[in-house]
Design a protein around this motif. Structure first.
Motif, PDB file in Angstrom:
ATOM      1  N   GLU A   1       0.746  -1.280  -0.049  1.00  0.00           N
ATOM      2  CA  GLU A   1       0.031   0.136  -0.032  1.00  0.00           C
ATOM      3  C   GLU A   1       0.860   1.185   0.019  1.00  0.00           C
ATOM      4  O   GLU A   1       0.489   2.265  -0.727  1.00  0.00           O
ATOM      5  CB  GLU A   1      -0.831   0.043   1.181  1.00  0.00           C
ATOM      6  N   PHE A   2       2.129   1.199   0.459  1.00  0.00           N
ATOM      7  CA  PHE A   2       2.852   2.485   0.741  1.00  0.00           C
ATOM      8  C   PHE A   2       4.214   2.649   0.081  1.00  0.00           C
ATOM      9  O   PHE A   2       4.698   3.533  -0.019  1.00  0.00           O
ATOM     10  CB  PHE A   2       3.089   2.576   2.307  1.00  0.00           C
ATOM     11  N   GLY A   3       4.205   1.560  -0.818  1.00  0.00           N
ATOM     12  CA  GLY A   3       5.508   1.578  -1.519  1.00  0.00           C
ATOM     13  C   GLY A   3       5.561   2.901  -2.490  1.00  0.00           C
ATOM     14  O   GLY A   3       6.808   3.331  -2.651  1.00  0.00           O
ATOM     15  N   ARG A   4       4.641   3.146  -3.071  1.00  0.00           N
ATOM     16  CA  ARG A   4       4.588   4.504  -4.050  1.00  0.00           C
ATOM     17  C   ARG A   4       4.875   5.775  -3.266  1.00  0.00           C
ATOM     18  O   ARG A   4       5.215   6.781  -3.923  1.00  0.00           O
ATOM     19  CB  ARG A   4       3.197   4.434  -4.530  1.00  0.00           C
ATOM     20  N   HIS A   5       4.934   5.760  -2.038  1.00  0.00           N
ATOM     21  CA  HIS A   5       5.286   6.872  -1.134  1.00  0.00           C
ATOM     22  C   HIS A   5       6.487   7.089  -0.510  1.00  0.00           C
ATOM     23  O   HIS A   5       6.926   7.680   0.195  1.00  0.00           O
ATOM     24  CB  HIS A   5       4.087   7.037   0.217  1.00  0.00           C
ATOM     25  N   GLY A   6       7.190   6.040  -1.217  1.00  0.00           N
ATOM     26  CA  GLY A   6       8.919   6.029  -0.821  1.00  0.00           C
ATOM     27  C   GLY A   6       9.038   5.369   0.747  1.00  0.00           C
ATOM     28  O   GLY A   6      10.136   5.720   1.456  1.00  0.00           O
ATOM     29  N   ILE A   7       8.003   4.607   0.946  1.00  0.00           N
ATOM     30  CA  ILE A   7       8.028   4.049   2.204  1.00  0.00           C
ATOM     31  C   ILE A   7       8.115   2.369   2.232  1.00  0.00           C
ATOM     32  O   ILE A   7       7.420   1.974   1.428  1.00  0.00           O
ATOM     33  CB  ILE A   7       6.552   4.031   3.136  1.00  0.00           C
TER      34      ILE A   7
ATOM     35  N   ASP B   1      23.266  -8.068  16.501  1.00  0.00           N
ATOM     36  CA  ASP B   1      23.048  -8.704  15.270  1.00  0.00           C
ATOM     37  C   ASP B   1      21.610  -8.364  14.878  1.00  0.00           C
ATOM     38  O   ASP B   1      21.697  -8.047  13.469  1.00  0.00           O
ATOM     39  CB  ASP B   1      22.910 -10.110  15.600  1.00  0.00           C
ATOM     40  N   VAL B   2      20.653  -8.189  15.691  1.00  0.00           N
ATOM     41  CA  VAL B   2      19.465  -7.409  15.066  1.00  0.00           C
ATOM     42  C   VAL B   2      19.520  -6.085  14.583  1.00  0.00           C
ATOM     43  O   VAL B   2      18.752  -5.686  13.551  1.00  0.00           O
ATOM     44  CB  VAL B   2      18.230  -8.179  16.045  1.00  0.00           C
ATOM     45  N   ALA B   3      20.061  -5.401  15.643  1.00  0.00           N
ATOM     46  CA  ALA B   3      20.181  -3.838  15.355  1.00  0.00           C
ATOM     47  C   ALA B   3      21.011  -3.629  14.027  1.00  0.00           C
ATOM     48  O   ALA B   3      20.688  -2.731  13.366  1.00  0.00           O
ATOM     49  CB  ALA B   3      20.873  -3.019  16.622  1.00  0.00           C
ATOM     50  N   ALA B   4      22.010  -4.389  13.823  1.00  0.00           N
ATOM     51  CA  ALA B   4      22.777  -4.039  12.442  1.00  0.00           C
ATOM     52  C   ALA B   4      21.626  -4.353  11.268  1.00  0.00           C
ATOM     53  O   ALA B   4      21.902  -3.604  10.152  1.00  0.00           O
ATOM     54  CB  ALA B   4      24.054  -5.077  12.487  1.00  0.00           C
ATOM     55  N   THR B   5      21.065  -5.241  11.298  1.00  0.00           N
ATOM     56  CA  THR B   5      20.124  -5.564  10.208  1.00  0.00           C
ATOM     57  C   THR B   5      19.058  -4.537  10.242  1.00  0.00           C
ATOM     58  O   THR B   5      18.936  -4.067   8.983  1.00  0.00           O
ATOM     59  CB  THR B   5      19.323  -7.078  10.223  1.00  0.00           C
ATOM     60  N   CYS B   6      18.537  -4.167  11.276  1.00  0.00           N
ATOM     61  CA  CYS B   6      17.779  -3.004  11.234  1.00  0.00           C
ATOM     62  C   CYS B   6      18.117  -1.526  10.802  1.00  0.00           C
ATOM     63  O   CYS B   6      17.474  -1.099   9.800  1.00  0.00           O
ATOM     64  CB  CYS B   6      17.071  -2.763  12.829  1.00  0.00           C
ATOM     65  N   ALA B   7      19.475  -1.322  11.143  1.00  0.00           N
ATOM     66  CA  ALA B   7      20.062  -0.180  10.511  1.00  0.00           C
ATOM     67  C   ALA B   7      20.408  -0.083   9.050  1.00  0.00           C
ATOM     68  O   ALA B   7      20.197   0.821   8.510  1.00  0.00           O
ATOM     69  CB  ALA B   7      21.601   0.026  11.348  1.00  0.00           C
ATOM     70  N   PHE B   8      20.497  -1.331   8.614  1.00  0.00           N
ATOM     71  CA  PHE B   8      20.476  -1.550   7.029  1.00  0.00           C
ATOM     72  C   PHE B   8      19.224  -1.213   6.499  1.00  0.00           C
ATOM     73  O   PHE B   8      19.121  -0.353   5.694  1.00  0.00           O
ATOM     74  CB  PHE B   8      21.116  -2.848   6.652  1.00  0.00           C
ATOM     75  N   LEU B   9      17.888  -1.862   7.144  1.00  0.00           N
ATOM     76  CA  LEU B   9      16.872  -1.845   6.619  1.00  0.00           C
ATOM     77  C   LEU B   9      16.220  -0.377   6.609  1.00  0.00           C
ATOM     78  O   LEU B   9      15.503  -0.003   5.725  1.00  0.00           O
ATOM     79  CB  LEU B   9      15.931  -2.811   6.899  1.00  0.00           C
TER      80      LEU B   9
ATOM     81  N   ALA C   1      18.480   0.985   1.519  1.00  0.00           N
ATOM     82  CA  ALA C   1      17.845  -0.100   1.325  1.00  0.00           C
ATOM     83  C   ALA C   1      16.474   0.059   0.636  1.00  0.00           C
ATOM     84  O   ALA C   1      15.261  -0.577   0.858  1.00  0.00           O
ATOM     85  CB  ALA C   1      17.539  -0.719   2.778  1.00  0.00           C
ATOM     86  N   GLY C   2      16.421   1.012  -0.058  1.00  0.00           N
ATOM     87  CA  GLY C   2      14.989   1.707  -0.752  1.00  0.00           C
ATOM     88  C   GLY C   2      14.342   0.688  -1.743  1.00  0.00           C
ATOM     89  O   GLY C   2      13.280   0.805  -1.851  1.00  0.00           O
ATOM     90  N   TYR C   3      15.105  -0.445  -2.028  1.00  0.00           N
ATOM     91  CA  TYR C   3      14.549  -1.183  -3.147  1.00  0.00           C
ATOM     92  C   TYR C   3      14.116  -2.639  -2.340  1.00  0.00           C
ATOM     93  O   TYR C   3      13.760  -3.676  -2.946  1.00  0.00           O
ATOM     94  CB  TYR C   3      15.218  -1.291  -4.225  1.00  0.00           C
ATOM     95  N   ILE C   4      14.246  -2.751  -1.080  1.00  0.00           N
ATOM     96  CA  ILE C   4      13.794  -3.885  -0.316  1.00  0.00           C
ATOM     97  C   ILE C   4      12.753  -3.470   0.567  1.00  0.00           C
ATOM     98  O   ILE C   4      12.657  -2.619   1.390  1.00  0.00           O
ATOM     99  CB  ILE C   4      14.944  -4.293   0.752  1.00  0.00           C
ATOM    100  N   THR C   5      11.561  -4.161   0.242  1.00  0.00           N
ATOM    101  CA  THR C   5      10.061  -3.889   0.981  1.00  0.00           C
ATOM    102  C   THR C   5       9.504  -5.252   0.787  1.00  0.00           C
ATOM    103  O   THR C   5       9.249  -5.829  -0.042  1.00  0.00           O
ATOM    104  CB  THR C   5       9.306  -2.744   0.427  1.00  0.00           C
ATOM    105  N   GLY C   6       8.487  -5.436   1.910  1.00  0.00           N
ATOM    106  CA  GLY C   6       7.581  -6.583   1.898  1.00  0.00           C
ATOM    107  C   GLY C   6       8.454  -7.807   2.421  1.00  0.00           C
ATOM    108  O   GLY C   6       7.886  -8.785   2.143  1.00  0.00           O
ATOM    109  N   GLN C   7       9.653  -7.684   2.881  1.00  0.00           N
ATOM    110  CA  GLN C   7      10.498  -8.996   2.970  1.00  0.00           C
ATOM    111  C   GLN C   7      10.599  -9.216   4.478  1.00  0.00           C
ATOM    112  O   GLN C   7      10.459  -8.897   5.298  1.00  0.00           O
ATOM    113  CB  GLN C   7      11.867  -8.505   2.660  1.00  0.00           C
TER     114      GLN C   7
END
Ligand code: NAP
Length: 245
Positions: free
Chosen positions: A167-173, A216-224, A229-235
């Motif tokens: 629903e929100f990909g088109r908004h840059g989210i 370990d989780v924080a590092a992944t979150c920092a990337f996302l 990471a703008g082309y990664i969504t819904g993953q």
């Protein structure tokens, strides 16, 4: 680019606290939402040179969430990053699971995530940019006996993540979920104390051969939540030492 503002729910402890520290170290202004210990967690971030505020927001209280978001807007600017890490885990045999416990598990883990997303998304839409990371659980891959309410709620978080991404990909989210597994936090330690989890046994069945760290989780979150990471969504991005693939 000016500093962005992030809200981290459940940020007083464990994975949420590590995410707050990491985002602040990366230059993001951080608002910690947690009924207890939010101010202390924010003070620790500020002592380390970051910018943070702590608010005693309970994610089961929609009016409190809305008031918290308004306070963040006033003090740190529009929140455009949201990390939903608040969670509770209660285990027990399915036939003993009461409606009260079931409702509590859904209220914090799933409805709390829904309410925080709905409260913050309008700011992201207005900015034309946003990042949401929902912390689910590796139990959504594998199931977990005696954890019906928790696994059902966390599975709902995965579904919600996928819908919001569409629903929100088109908004840059972007909207993604990290399902962690076997991370050394107060929540895990409580399950060890109850005899529900054995650390040595679990370490033996973890391919990388160690318990996970909140960092370990924080590092992944920092990337996302980063620009990159703008082309990664819904993953669904597992952080579990290879326990689930
Ligand atoms: P944790 O150390 O217990 O941190 C969770 C935080 O959420 C605590 O500060 C907790 O406060 C807070 N919280 C609980 N109810 C809340 C509410 N209604 N509103 C706002 N905050 C609330 O546990 P953790 O292991 O870091 O867990 C973080 C997330 O990772 C959770 O969503 C959890 O389900 C998930 N997870 C963890 C693991 C793991 O191996 N550790 C595995 C899978 C998933 P109180 O302490 O006062 O309750």
């Amino acid at each position: 680019m000016s500093a962005r503002t992030a809200i981290v729910t459940g940020g007083a402890s464990g994975i949420g606290a590590a995410i707050g520290r990491r985002l602040a170290a990366d230059g993001t202004m951080v608002a910690i939402f947690d009924p207890d210990g939010a101010e202390a967690a924010a003070a620790a971030i500020e002592d380390a040179g970051g910018k943070a505020i702590g608010l005693p927001v309970d994610v089961t209280d929609r009016a409190g969430i809305d008031a918290g978001v308004a306070a963040v807007r006033a003090r740190l600017g529009r929140p455009t990053i949201l990390v939903n890490s608040a969670g509770v885990s209660i285990d027990g045999p399915f036939l003993d699971l009461t409606a009260e416990t079931w409702n509590r598990l859904l209220a914090v883990n799933l409805t709390g995530t829904f309410d925080c997303c709905q409260a913050v998304l309008p700011d992201m839409v207005e900015e034309g940019w946003g990042r949401i990371v929902n912390i689910s659980s590796s139990s959504v891959h594998s199931g977990a006996a005696r954890m019906a309410g928790y696994v059902a709620a966390k599975s709902g978080v995965v579904g919600l993540t996928k819908v919001l991404a569409l629903e929100f990909g088109r908004h840059g989210i972007t909207v993604n979920t990290i399902p962690p597994g076997f991370i050394d936090t107060p929540m895990l330690r409580r399950t060890v104390q109850r005899g529900f989890v054995d650390v040595d046994q679990q370490t033996a069945r973890t391919p990388v051969g160690r318990i996970g760290r909140p960092e370990d989780v924080a590092a992944t979150c920092a990337f996302l939540v980063s620009e990159a990471a703008g082309y990664i969504t819904g993953q669904v991005i597992g952080v579990n030492g290879g326990r689930n693939t």
